[in-house]
Design an enzyme around this catalytic site. Structure first.
Site, PDB file in Angstrom:
ATOM      1  N   GLU A  37       0.874  -1.248   0.170  1.00  0.00           N
ATOM      2  CA  GLU A  37      -0.141  -0.086   0.037  1.00  0.00           C
ATOM      3  C   GLU A  37       0.866   1.189   0.115  1.00  0.00           C
ATOM      4  O   GLU A  37       1.985   1.197   0.776  1.00  0.00           O
ATOM      5  CB  GLU A  37      -0.859   0.054   1.399  1.00  0.00           C
ATOM      6  N   ARG A 262       5.461 -12.809   9.611  1.00  0.00           N
ATOM      7  CA  ARG A 262       6.004 -11.593   9.303  1.00  0.00           C
ATOM      8  C   ARG A 262       7.220 -11.358  10.079  1.00  0.00           C
ATOM      9  O   ARG A 262       7.506 -12.244  11.254  1.00  0.00           O
ATOM     10  CB  ARG A 262       5.076 -10.259   9.654  1.00  0.00           C
ATOM     11  N   LYS A 272       4.740   0.779   9.372  1.00  0.00           N
ATOM     12  CA  LYS A 272       4.741   2.031   8.642  1.00  0.00           C
ATOM     13  C   LYS A 272       4.114   3.179   9.362  1.00  0.00           C
ATOM     14  O   LYS A 272       4.607   4.142   9.355  1.00  0.00           O
ATOM     15  CB  LYS A 272       3.844   1.780   7.103  1.00  0.00           C
TER      16      LYS A 272
HETATM   17  P1  ATP Z   1       2.903  -2.344   7.793  1.00  0.00           P
HETATM   18  O1  ATP Z   1       2.498  -3.001   9.043  1.00  0.00           O
HETATM   19  O2  ATP Z   1       4.206  -1.879   8.170  1.00  0.00           O
HETATM   20  O3  ATP Z   1       2.220  -0.765   7.896  1.00  0.00           O
HETATM   21  P2  ATP Z   1       1.820  -3.374   5.846  1.00  0.00           P
HETATM   22  O4  ATP Z   1       1.366  -5.082   5.703  1.00  0.00           O
HETATM   23  O5  ATP Z   1       0.572  -2.628   6.191  1.00  0.00           O
HETATM   24  O6  ATP Z   1       3.009  -3.197   6.778  1.00  0.00           O
HETATM   25  P3  ATP Z   1       1.899  -3.541   3.058  1.00  0.00           P
HETATM   26  O7  ATP Z   1       2.173  -2.326   2.161  1.00  0.00           O
HETATM   27  O8  ATP Z   1       0.251  -3.847   3.118  1.00  0.00           O
HETATM   28  O9  ATP Z   1       2.331  -3.089   4.649  1.00  0.00           O
HETATM   29  O10 ATP Z   1       2.686  -4.624   2.837  1.00  0.00           O
HETATM   30  C1  ATP Z   1       2.907  -5.191   1.642  1.00  0.00           C
HETATM   31  C2  ATP Z   1       3.303  -6.333   1.516  1.00  0.00           C
HETATM   32  O11 ATP Z   1       4.350  -6.637   2.564  1.00  0.00           O
HETATM   33  C3  ATP Z   1       2.174  -7.539   2.385  1.00  0.00           C
HETATM   34  O12 ATP Z   1       2.190  -8.518   1.359  1.00  0.00           O
HETATM   35  C4  ATP Z   1       2.627  -7.519   3.559  1.00  0.00           C
HETATM   36  O13 ATP Z   1       2.309  -9.169   3.911  1.00  0.00           O
HETATM   37  C5  ATP Z   1       4.415  -7.887   3.405  1.00  0.00           C
HETATM   38  N1  ATP Z   1       4.819  -7.214   4.714  1.00  0.00           N
HETATM   39  C6  ATP Z   1       4.473  -6.030   5.515  1.00  0.00           C
HETATM   40  N2  ATP Z   1       5.148  -6.124   6.776  1.00  0.00           N
HETATM   41  C7  ATP Z   1       5.931  -7.405   6.595  1.00  0.00           C
HETATM   42  C8  ATP Z   1       6.865  -8.103   7.648  1.00  0.00           C
HETATM   43  N3  ATP Z   1       6.976  -7.386   8.840  1.00  0.00           N
HETATM   44  N4  ATP Z   1       7.139  -9.056   7.217  1.00  0.00           N
HETATM   45  C9  ATP Z   1       7.080  -9.718   6.236  1.00  0.00           C
HETATM   46  N5  ATP Z   1       6.344  -9.168   5.196  1.00  0.00           N
HETATM   47  C10 ATP Z   1       5.587  -7.997   5.430  1.00  0.00           C
HETATM   48 MG    MG Z   2      -1.214  -4.019   4.860  1.00  0.00          MG
END
Ligand code: ATP
Ligand code: MG
Length: 561
Positions: A37, A262, A272
């Site tokens: 995102e 994760r 984020k």
């Molecule tokens: P955050 O919790 O940091 O806001 P998010 O999951 O909301 O992260 P996205 O932009 O939706 O951020 O993530 C894009 C991809 O990266 C998704 O498929 C998510 O599963 C993966 N991802 C995000 N954070 C991690 C992590 N700590 N470890 C592994 N994969 C991750």
């Molecule tokens: Mg997300």
């Protein structure tokens, strides 16, 4: 030369894919995606997902898309889109012509929603956000149905059209899926799938005033793109039935969702939202502050894409959440830089040394090895003269036990140069040592005594006259706790006040003159450093310490432990 072939990694995700290939589940295709995102910069957790998704595609002769899940215009920005593309490329991956945006599917998603309404599977709800929350129930109590749930299909179609046409206020109505308010899975309790929000979208502008919710858009986007394996993190396990439900209602193509744990890294945060808070509140200098666990921060700190990829491979994928130790990431960068970073001499906290028996005005050039790990990198000349700088910590007027470096009457080796013996000190009015007096042994040129005499320490140095000034930034963990914010505490309470130390007045050997931004070096004995990509100029060098040479952190933890 024959390359060593490491066995292909194996884990539960690869096993599923191999099985699907054997059973021809997706016609032999492997098609993954990385779906960020664009509401922040990517962090090391995302790197794990990038390496996994792009890595699987490469391993199984498949494809990997980059898709922006851009369904929330109030939080998203083109700046983030651009930084994400830069970071994925920098990590060494390429989506080729497969760059997609969920916003490209807005019309199609709208049509899916209309289909749900027509099938009696979605309704427009006028309850307020608070009421919807209250109606939702809890893990132990079932939810309550909204009084608008029984609206006719016709009425719902008309209202949803009105929502799209901008007839209603933001937040006055939502479209919800009609599933089951008593489901033990809260995600299935009539989730909201569209909301009214008059926000300008970074790609679709003001075309839309309703936006699909992430859960609605995400699974459908994967389906539209023909993704075979939708790999996501564990917290989406409970969302899988919902994604399945959506796809079943409109009889859409069905990817296989697979969840993995994760990445959580000790002494930092990977969210984020929280990272944005640090940026907005000025706790760090920006998303690319070298203390940040972001890809851009790590890059600026001096990390290499190879090291990050190796780290991601080392930690692997699992089904259970755990916190990975930061030392593993540091190990990966040390391994990589040990092979490729040229050694140089730089003195971070200079102490003047005068070689009494070295002729005034004389200088000579000594041979120094660029990288013992890589003989092909050759040697260079380092100038030596009567006045030098050494590291303050390499001299003690009163040496503690087992201190073998310079102290009055003691002899040490100056790296690549001579043996020197301390004859005395000069102090300032406060009694601090400001100059160390030495004599050198001219027969020890290059660092060995012909009479076989040994010294117990070798220290680095630079020539005062020939060295150049530099600024050096030393970093420590951004947080003082392994799991900042644990147990509901404010994560900012465990910020490390000493995470940045700036040293001005450092001196580095003259071969570094004119170094471009982003160059990596090992300062002998002091760690790996990189010229800062923002602040370093060829005539005003600024170095970031990427990592220390040894795992001093583990030692400290053991002492404290
Ligand atoms: P955050 O919790 O940091 O806001 P998010 O999951 O909301 O992260 P996205 O932009 O939706 O951020 O993530 C894009 C991809 O990266 C998704 O498929 C998510 O599963 C993966 N991802 C995000 N954070 C991690 C992590 N700590 N470890 C592994 N994969 C991750
Ligand atoms: Mg997300």
């Amino acid at each position: 030369m024959c390359a060593t072939v490491s066995p292909p990694p194996t884990d539960f995700i690869r096993e599923i894919i191999r099985r699907d290939l054997e059973t021809n589940k997706f016609g032999g295709r492997v098609h993954t995606r990385f779906p960020p995102e664009p509401n922040g910069y990517l962090h090391i957790g995302h790197a794990k997902s990038i390496c996994l998704n792009f890595g699987l595609a490469a391993e199984f002769q498949g494809k990997c898309n980059l898709r922006f899940d851009d369904t929330n215009p109030t939080k998203e920005d083109i700046e983030y889109v651009e930084s994400i593309m830069e970071d994925v490329h920098w990590l060494g991956f390429d989506w080729e012509d497969r760059l997609f945006y969920a916003s490209d599917y807005f019309e199609q998603l709208y049509q899916f929603a209309v289909q749900l309404i027509r099938a009696g599977k979605a309704y427009v709800d006028d309850l307020s956000a608070d009421e919807i929350r209250e109606h939702r129930g809890t893990l132990t109590e079932p939810g309550k149905e909204s009084r608008y749930r029984c609206r006719s299909i016709e009425e719902n179609l008309g209202l949803f059209e009105g929502m799209r046409a901008g007839k209603f206020e933001d937040g006055s109505r939502v479209l919800r899926a009609k599933i089951d308010m008593t489901s033990p899975n809260l995600n299935m309790r009539d989730p909201v799938i569209y909301r009214i929000r008059r926000a300008t979208h970074h790609r679709t502008g003001d075309d839309w005033c309703i936006y699909p919710m992430y859960d609605f858009a995400h699974g459908f986007s994967d389906s539209i793109e023909g993704i075979t394996h939708s790999i996501c993190t564990l917290e989406f396990e409970d969302h899988r039935p919902l994604y399945d439900w959506f796809l079943e209602q409109v009889d859409a193509y069905h990817p296989q969702q697979i969840e993995f744990a994760r990445l959580s890294l000790g002494y930092t945060i990977l969210s984020k939202r929280k990272l944005l808070q640090l940026v907005q509140e000025g706790v760090v200098s920006g998303w690319n502050d070298p203390r940040m666990p972001t890809i851009s921060g790590l890059r600026r700190r001096g990390y290499t894409p190879e090291a990050i990829r190796n780290f991601c491979e080392t930690i692997g994928v699992a089904k259970r959440d755990s916190i990975v130790d930061m030392t593993l990431l540091e190990y990966a960068i040390r391994e990589d830089l040990n092979r490729r970073a040229p050694r140089v001499m730089g003195v971070l906290r200079p102490l003047k040394v005068v070689i009494e028996n070295y002729p005034d005005g004389q200088a000579e050039e000594l041979d120094a090895i660029n990288n013992p790990e890589n003989p092909a990198s050759g040697t260079r000349k380092v100038p030596f003269s009567k006045v030098l700088y050494i590291e303050q910590e390499d001299f003690r007027e009163v040496p503690p036990p087992k201190y073998y470096r310079l102290s009055p009457g003691k002899e040490v080796r100056l790296r690549y140069a001579y043996f020197v013996k301390c004859t005395g000190v000069v102090k300032n009015e406060n009694g601090e040592v400001v100059e160390v007096r030495c004599t050198y042994d001219p027969t020890t040129r290059g660092g060995d005594a012909p009479d076989g005499r040994k010294v117990k320490a070798t220290i680095h140095w630079v020539s005062a006259e020939h060295s150049i000034p530099a600024k050096v930034r030393l970093y420590d963990r951004l947080f003082t706790k392994p799991n900042p914010g644990e147990g509901g505490a404010d994560f900012k309470e465990s910020l490390n006040p000493n995470s940045l130390e700036v040293l001005t007045g450092c001196r580095v050997e003259p071969t570094l003159q004119g170094a471009a931004a982003g160059c990596r070096f090992q300062f002998e004995r002091m760690g790996y450093f990189c010229t800062d990509s923002v602040d370093s100029k060829p005539d005003a060098l600024v170095f970031n310490r990427t990592v220390q040479l040894r795992d001093t952190w583990a030692k400290i933890a053991a002492q404290q432990g």
